[in-house]
Enzyme design. Structure first.
Site, short mmCIF file in Angstrom:
data_model
loop_
_atom_site.label_atom_id
_atom_site.label_comp_id
_atom_site.label_asym_id
_atom_site.label_seq_id
_atom_site.Cartn_x
_atom_site.Cartn_y
_atom_site.Cartn_z
N CYS A 115 -32.88 -33.37 59.43
CA CYS A 115 -33.10 -34.12 58.20
C CYS A 115 -34.50 -33.98 57.62
O CYS A 115 -34.71 -34.21 56.44
CB CYS A 115 -32.80 -35.60 58.43
N HIS A 394 -27.99 -38.79 50.71
CA HIS A 394 -28.78 -38.06 51.69
C HIS A 394 -28.26 -36.64 51.88
O HIS A 394 -27.58 -36.35 52.86
CB HIS A 394 -28.75 -38.84 53.02
N CYS A 424 -36.45 -39.95 59.56
CA CYS A 424 -36.03 -39.59 60.91
C CYS A 424 -35.20 -38.32 60.87
O CYS A 424 -34.70 -37.91 59.82
CB CYS A 424 -35.22 -40.72 61.54
#
Length: 438
Positions: A115, A394, A424
């Site tokens: 990510c 996301h 994160c």
């Protein structure tokens, strides 16, 4: 060869190298343009475009925002994050930059630090510029989760007998290596011991560790949606979003996608409370409503040495003033921004998170955000003021850079001095970046 030619010893070479490194002050790195696509829903408006096409769109725009002042041939590197690469584009970034019409002589690399990939791409290029290896770079991230394929792992060498299982590449990617490194056999969550786990389960592990209630998580989700809706409808994203023309098929007009489409405009706390838990049936608290979305999108930043920006007459949006890294237990990956932010603060000499005027913490899950907020003592009134992973979505390879794009514009629009972005990553990795206006 070098020693013989110049008659120097290894020790003197080392001394020379150290002098070169520290004889001059490290160069400041400026963000001179920053843009992104709207964030598309899963199977939504951006689905017809694959990752290289989405990335090419923001690459072209980021360079165009210099209004011809930057010759693209002067780019030292192009780096984009991408987690679920298109099967027809092994190096997504290279394919995208050529689609964007950038010179073939400019190198390109695709980065995957889960990510954080989009942020990592910018950090790598920043270090290259600081070291004097290059002068400017085009960085960013992209993800087209709608186009992630299903897989037939047993088909390569023949399905000998019985049915062959078709596997969802998204779901397996969201296990982030836990098939190889399952939940610890001595871990506190008994039902998970020795088993692979999806990222949503890590949010449930944080709930168990910190005692977050369902109501606390739903409140974060509610606010994220409302902040995202307010930002979209008020036009606060107008300067960062690049409308995307999307083909609609034969004999149909091209559709211009101009705004984020993931947020739920009519969401209520009551509606959120009715959603069933996804990862632990009946007793869990993590739902589709208080988790981030599965999304499509791309983001780009053009960064360069401050002296080059001055020479070209380009006004920086912001400067990258610091970077921190951190990692934690894979099964508690959501709290990894805590060591990354603490590392950033240590490197910059900050003693309080209150030094920042705005903070961006990607909401992979509401429980994950709450853990970071609690550990760092963040002020929610200045954090994720325009929504985050839950409200905006996301697109994993793009989000790290998207946070920097949004933060840079937020600081400029509000005439603020300093901000920080962090997120994160699956497996327990994290980055944190500070931006300043001056």
């Amino acid at each position: 060869g070098i020693n013989a030619e110049y008659g120097t010893s290894n020790k003197s070479l080392k001394r020379c190298f150290v002098r070169c490194l520290f004889s001059e002050k490290m160069r400041r790195v400026a963000i001179v343009s920053a843009c992104r696509t709207p964030i598309g829903g899963f199977g939504g408006s951006l689905k017809p475009l694959r990752a290289p096409q989405l990335a090419a769109h923001v690459m072209k725009e980021a360079v165009a925002q210099t209004q011809g002042k930057l010759d693209p041939a002067k780019l030292g590197d192009v780096r984009f994050g991408n987690c679920m690469e298109d099967n027809d584009a092994l190096n997504t970034t290279r394919v995208a930059m050529l689609l964007a019409g950038l010179p073939q002589t400019v190198p390109a690399a695709t980065v995957n630090r889960v990510c954080t990939s989009g942020m990592e791409s910018t950090v790598i290029a920043m270090h290259q510029i600081q070291a004097g290896f290059i002068d400017c770079a085009l960085t960013g991230g992209v993800e087209s989760m709608s186009n992630a394929p299903y897989l037939l792992p047993s088909a390569r060498w023949g399905q000998r007998l019985q049915d062959g299982a078709m596997k969802d590449s998204i779901i397996h990617a969201l296990h982030c290596g836990s098939s190889f490194l399952p939940y610890p056999k001595d871990g506190p969550v008994e039902w998970a011991r020795g088993k692979p786990y999806i990222m949503g389960a890590t949010a449930e592990f944080l709930v168990q560790k910190y005692g977050f209630t369902r109501e606390e998580q739903d409140e974060v989700a509610f606010q994220s949606n409302k902040n995202a809706q307010a930002a979209v409808e008020s036009g606060r994203f107008a300067e960062e979003i690049v409308p995307v023309p999307v083909p609609q098929g034969r004999k149909k007009p091209v559709k211009m996608v101009e705004r984020d489409e993931h947020f739920r405009p009519d969401v209520t706390l009551e509606a959120l409370a009715k959603l069933p838990p996804v990862f632990i049936p009946k007793t869990g608290t993590v739902t589709a409503g208080n988790s981030s979305g599965i999304n499509d999108g791309a983001s780009a930043t053009l960064i360069m040495a401050e002296d080059m920006a001055k020479e070209l007459g380009l006004e920086p949006l912001a400067f990258i003033s610091g970077v921190g890294m951190g990692a934690c237990e894979p099964e508690l990956m959501g709290v990894s921004p805590v060591p990354a932010v603490k590392d950033l603060m240590r490197r910059l000499g900050h003693t309080s998170v209150n030094v920042w005027d705005r903070v961006e913490v990607n909401e992979a899950f509401a429980a994950q955000y709450l853990a970071v907020e609690r550990e760092l003592g963040l002020d929610r009134s200045i954090t994720n003021v325009n929504g985050s992973g839950i409200g905006l979505g996301h697109p994993v390879g793009a989000t790290g850079n998207r946070l920097l794009v949004t933060l840079a514009h937020e600081l400029r629009l509000n005439n603020l001095d300093r901000g920080m972005a962090t997120l994160c990553g699956g497996g327990g990795v994290s980055l944190a970046v500070e931006l300043t206006r001056a």
